[in-house]
Design a protein around this motif. Structure first.
Motif, short mmCIF file in Angstrom:
data_model
loop_
_atom_site.label_atom_id
_atom_site.label_comp_id
_atom_site.label_asym_id
_atom_site.label_seq_id
_atom_site.Cartn_x
_atom_site.Cartn_y
_atom_site.Cartn_z
N ASN A 15 -5.67 2.13 -3.06
CA ASN A 15 -6.96 1.74 -3.88
C ASN A 15 -7.17 2.18 -5.31
O ASN A 15 -7.99 2.63 -5.70
N GLY A 16 -5.76 1.76 -5.92
CA GLY A 16 -5.81 2.30 -7.45
C GLY A 16 -5.46 3.90 -7.71
O GLY A 16 -5.18 4.25 -8.76
N LYS A 17 -5.16 4.65 -6.64
CA LYS A 17 -4.85 6.08 -6.88
C LYS A 17 -3.62 6.50 -6.01
O LYS A 17 -3.40 6.00 -5.20
N TRP A 18 -2.79 7.40 -6.62
CA TRP A 18 -1.58 7.98 -6.12
C TRP A 18 -2.19 9.04 -5.17
O TRP A 18 -2.74 9.90 -5.52
N LEU A 72 4.18 -0.98 4.70
CA LEU A 72 5.47 -0.86 4.06
C LEU A 72 5.63 -1.56 2.65
O LEU A 72 6.25 -0.87 1.70
N PHE A 73 4.72 -2.27 2.17
CA PHE A 73 4.65 -2.95 0.93
C PHE A 73 3.92 -1.93 -0.23
O PHE A 73 4.02 -2.38 -1.27
N MET A 74 3.33 -0.94 0.34
CA MET A 74 2.60 -0.07 -0.67
C MET A 74 3.51 0.58 -1.54
O MET A 74 4.52 1.08 -1.36
N PRO A 75 3.27 0.53 -2.95
CA PRO A 75 3.99 1.05 -3.88
C PRO A 75 3.91 2.44 -3.92
O PRO A 75 3.25 3.15 -3.29
N ARG A 76 5.35 3.29 -4.06
CA ARG A 76 5.47 4.40 -4.01
C ARG A 76 5.79 5.31 -5.21
O ARG A 76 6.55 4.40 -6.12
N ALA A 77 5.72 6.59 -5.19
CA ALA A 77 6.34 7.40 -6.42
C ALA A 77 6.55 8.87 -5.58
O ALA A 77 6.33 9.09 -4.38
#
Length: 321
Positions: free
Chosen positions: A204-207, A136-141
């Motif tokens: 891991n630093g990638k979208w 749930l806490f993973m950044p989104r775009a």
């Protein structure tokens, strides 16, 4: 694996946050109260002004009171889009947030977790359970020809700082001596319920594309003599997938209620409306209660198909099932 829930006697649902405000539409006497009916008929308020009306905004927050064998438990299902909005609406509705025994965040979109910290502050407890999926806490775009990044991302550290205790699990969880069930990850079985096609996550630093929104989970109850009750946040799982999964988890066929956002709004989702309705007809819930991201076209079709079995809601609406 099945989860034989204990029966509950009834549910009360208070809509603290929804996209729409509709204090006028009356329906289903004794089960649904619009905002004015709740304030003036149930609460016996005598003061009407704009400051007393609940504020609508894109998002979802449901305060749910569970009644079973003379006892009441209170849960919050999602917290709305921004700090303060759901807290202020709870005050306008005369609700005591300190009664909340746990918060369930359905998935990691800001319109469902944005009010978490202000609600934790208003509750004022230590180690209040906040139930989440581990992702749930993973950044989104969202990919709208260019990448639109969500600027506010809830963190486990912030939750803890404000008195919450994160309980992260992708598997089903039962609450209150088997009176409630959080589904865990929902299997995706239908061909047309394909998640949120524009979504990306920072991994891991990638979208990376993450259309399945695998972190979305639902809340389920077994209502005495009536059947399964399913609450869905946005329905990125697909409301049909979610309902069938809830039936399987409880090993019950009868569905009394499906309530929440169905995410059938917008051109990317229009082609899901007809097959969703066709499959809901097969499931045959007693009531289909929709708001948030369901969308007016889908709601119109649901009303056409299910007549008064379909019940739209807005902020400030109250239900007793």
């Amino acid at each position: 694996m099945s989860y034989p829930l204990n029966e509950i006697d009834n549910l009360e649902v208070f809509v603290l946050m929804d996209n729409l405000s509709d204090p006028f539409t009356k329906s289903h006497e004794g089960m649904r109260w619009n905002e004015f009916q709740y304030q003036f008929d149930l609460r016996k308020q005598t003061d009407m002004c704009g400051a007393n009306l609940c504020r609508a905004c894109n998002g979802l927050s449901l305060l749910i009171k569970i009644h079973a064998k003379g006892h009441t438990h209170t849960l919050l299902f999602d917290t709305g889009p921004d700090d303060g909005l759901a807290v202020d609406n709870a005050k306008r509705m005369g609700l005591d947030l300190t009664a909340i025994e746990g918060i369930i965040l359905s998935h990691g979109h800001f319109d469902h977790y944005g009010g978490t910290l202000s609600i934790l502050d208003a509750i004022g407890k230590n180690d209040l359970p906040v139930y989440v999926h581990p992702e749930l806490f993973m950044p989104r775009a969202f990919n709208r020809n260019e990448l639109i990044k969500v600027s506010y991302n809830l963190t486990a550290a912030d939750v803890a700082k404000h008195g919450g205790k994160v309980i992260a699990d992708k598997n089903p969880i039962t609450l209150f001596n088997n009176l409630a069930l959080i589904t865990g990850e929902v299997p995706r079985n239908t061909s047309y319920e394909t998640g949120s096609p524009a979504e990306c996550r920072l991994n891991n630093g990638k979208w990376v594309d993450s259309a399945d929104v695998i972190d979305e989970r639902c809340l389920v109850f077994k209502l005495k003599d009536k059947g399964v009750c399913v609450f869905t946040g946005c329905g990125h799982t697909g409301v049909v997938n979610a309902t069938v999964h809830a039936k399987d988890l409880l090993n019950l066929d009868k569905v009394h209620l499906v309530m929440g956002g169905f995410h059938l709004a917008g051109s990317a989702f229009t082609n899901r409306i007809s097959p969703t309705i066709a499959d809901l007809k097969k499931i045959n819930p007693d009531f289909i209660v929709t708001g948030h991201c369901t969308g007016r076209f889908a709601q119109s079709e649901l009303s056409h198909t299910f007549a008064d079995k379909h019940i739209p809601y807005g902020v400030g609406t109250v239900f007793r099932f």
